[in-house]
Motif scaffolding. Structure first.
Motif, mmCIF file in Angstrom:
data_model
loop_
_atom_site.group_PDB
_atom_site.id
_atom_site.type_symbol
_atom_site.label_atom_id
_atom_site.label_comp_id
_atom_site.label_asym_id
_atom_site.label_seq_id
_atom_site.Cartn_x
_atom_site.Cartn_y
_atom_site.Cartn_z
ATOM 1 N N LEU A 27 25.261 -108.689 -64.741
ATOM 2 C CA LEU A 27 25.699 -108.805 -66.132
ATOM 3 C C LEU A 27 27.215 -108.724 -66.303
ATOM 4 O O LEU A 27 27.710 -108.701 -67.424
ATOM 5 C CB LEU A 27 25.043 -107.696 -66.967
ATOM 6 C CG LEU A 27 23.513 -107.726 -67.032
ATOM 7 C CD1 LEU A 27 22.987 -106.454 -67.672
ATOM 8 C CD2 LEU A 27 23.025 -108.946 -67.800
ATOM 9 N N HIS A 41 29.206 -110.760 -68.728
ATOM 10 C CA HIS A 41 28.973 -110.462 -70.138
ATOM 11 C C HIS A 41 29.498 -109.079 -70.514
ATOM 12 O O HIS A 41 29.114 -108.516 -71.542
ATOM 13 C CB HIS A 41 27.480 -110.542 -70.453
ATOM 14 C CG HIS A 41 26.845 -111.851 -70.104
ATOM 15 N ND1 HIS A 41 27.117 -113.018 -70.793
ATOM 16 C CD2 HIS A 41 25.963 -112.179 -69.124
ATOM 17 C CE1 HIS A 41 26.422 -114.009 -70.264
ATOM 18 N NE2 HIS A 41 25.719 -113.534 -69.252
ATOM 19 N N PHE A 85 22.077 -111.023 -78.067
ATOM 20 C CA PHE A 85 22.024 -111.361 -76.643
ATOM 21 C C PHE A 85 21.084 -112.509 -76.255
ATOM 22 O O PHE A 85 21.300 -113.143 -75.216
ATOM 23 C CB PHE A 85 21.620 -110.117 -75.838
ATOM 24 C CG PHE A 85 22.621 -109.004 -75.889
ATOM 25 C CD1 PHE A 85 23.854 -109.122 -75.263
ATOM 26 C CD2 PHE A 85 22.339 -107.826 -76.583
ATOM 27 C CE1 PHE A 85 24.785 -108.095 -75.310
ATOM 28 C CE2 PHE A 85 23.256 -106.792 -76.635
ATOM 29 C CZ PHE A 85 24.479 -106.927 -76.002
ATOM 30 N N LEU A 110 22.498 -114.914 -72.892
ATOM 31 C CA LEU A 110 22.138 -114.486 -71.548
ATOM 32 C C LEU A 110 21.006 -115.347 -71.006
ATOM 33 O O LEU A 110 20.196 -115.881 -71.771
ATOM 34 C CB LEU A 110 21.689 -113.019 -71.549
ATOM 35 C CG LEU A 110 22.763 -111.920 -71.511
ATOM 36 C CD1 LEU A 110 23.665 -111.972 -72.726
ATOM 37 C CD2 LEU A 110 22.098 -110.541 -71.390
ATOM 38 N N GLU A 147 18.992 -112.294 -66.931
ATOM 39 C CA GLU A 147 20.008 -111.375 -67.455
ATOM 40 C C GLU A 147 19.473 -110.603 -68.659
ATOM 41 O O GLU A 147 19.678 -109.390 -68.784
ATOM 42 C CB GLU A 147 21.255 -112.157 -67.842
ATOM 43 C CG GLU A 147 22.018 -112.747 -66.661
ATOM 44 C CD GLU A 147 23.080 -113.744 -67.090
ATOM 45 O OE1 GLU A 147 23.986 -114.033 -66.278
ATOM 46 O OE2 GLU A 147 23.017 -114.245 -68.242
ATOM 47 N N TYR A 148 18.794 -111.305 -69.536
ATOM 48 C CA TYR A 148 18.259 -110.675 -70.745
ATOM 49 C C TYR A 148 17.199 -109.629 -70.383
ATOM 50 O O TYR A 148 17.164 -108.541 -70.967
ATOM 51 C CB TYR A 148 17.658 -111.743 -71.661
ATOM 52 C CG TYR A 148 17.227 -111.227 -73.012
ATOM 53 C CD1 TYR A 148 18.148 -111.002 -74.034
ATOM 54 C CD2 TYR A 148 15.885 -110.947 -73.266
ATOM 55 C CE1 TYR A 148 17.749 -110.531 -75.271
ATOM 56 C CE2 TYR A 148 15.472 -110.462 -74.497
ATOM 57 C CZ TYR A 148 16.408 -110.266 -75.502
ATOM 58 O OH TYR A 148 16.006 -109.784 -76.734
#
Length: 246
Positions: free
Chosen positions: A10, A13, A159, A163, A167-168
């Motif tokens: 991540l 981000h 998000f 993402l 990733e989410y």
């Protein structure tokens, strides 16, 4: 302080995630005697007289859930620097879910037990049996820097489209925000019915705890939140209360 370390998956981000960071004071409990002005779960609230004890709309004594001494908290600029915050709900089968709640702010108090009620005036066996915990106790706090809870509708808004699926999923797992706290973000067992967002402040979350036997319904928790504008004006009539279970 407890910090969230952003994992490699991540890292790109990082700024987006850090933009949601809030401070919270994570609560742990110990079954021990408390002073009238201590931060506590249950027991006897700070009272100068029995007549001060709150009643519901039907005139019945409310359930005293918790008391927070502002002096015990750190890094929560939205809250008063001093005073006591007490949390009461109606004594019903639903822990007051469908009734008005009372969050009472006592700005000035005295640390002199001679002039204070020492024993809860309504704490009999029936009263104790209606509480969402088996034992009262003292609260201890530890500061945490936390990202937004994945149980909020706002989390998905921020998000979901930025993402990847992997990733989410990773961030959602990391941002499972259970446990008891003041400040930071709440965790909702079912859905974010109250619509907690950037303009709201988490006054108190009480979650499952073995030390004092906290449990709302079947593996549930409770949340007290307030709009930041109302908190700034010390208008605790605007508090929103919810509890959910599995």
């Amino acid at each position: 302080m407890i910090k969230y370390e952003i994992p490699g998956l991540l890292k790109k981000h990082e700024n987006l995630i850090k933009g949601t960071f809030r401070y919270s004071n994570e609560i742990s409990f110990k079954r021990e005697e408390t002073k009238p002005w201590d931060s506590k779960l249950g027991g006897c609230p700070y009272l100068k007289s029995v007549e001060e004890y709150p009643t519901d709309e039907a005139g019945e004594p409310m359930l005293f859930l918790a008391q927070i001494n502002m002096a015990d908290l750190e890094n929560l600029a939205e809250l008063p620097e001093k005073g006591l915050l007490q949390f009461y709900v109606a004594n019903t089968d639903l822990f007051g879910l469908e009734d008005p709640v009372l969050v009472k702010y006592i700005e000035d108090y005295e640390e002199n037990e001679e002039h204070i009620v020492k024993k809860h005036p309504y704490e009999n066996e029936e009263y104790k049996g209606n509480l969402p915990f088996s034992d009262s106790g003292k609260m201890y706090f530890k500061t945490r820097e936390m990202p937004m809870s994945s149980s909020l509708d706002l989390f998905q808004e921020i998000f979901a489209n930025k993402l990847s699926e992997a990733e989410y999923e990773k961030l959602s797992e990391d941002c499972y925000s259970s446990d008891s706290r003041v400040g930071g973000y709440p965790y909702f067992v079912q859905n974010d019915y109250i619509g907690f967002d950037d303009d709201d402040f988490l006054l108190l979350q009480l979650d499952i705890d073995e030390e004092c036997g906290i449990m709302f319904g079947d593996s549930g928790n409770c949340v007290f939140s307030i709009p930041k504008d109302a908190l700034k004006n010390r208008d605790f009539s605007k508090v929103v209360y919810d509890w959910q279970c599995c």
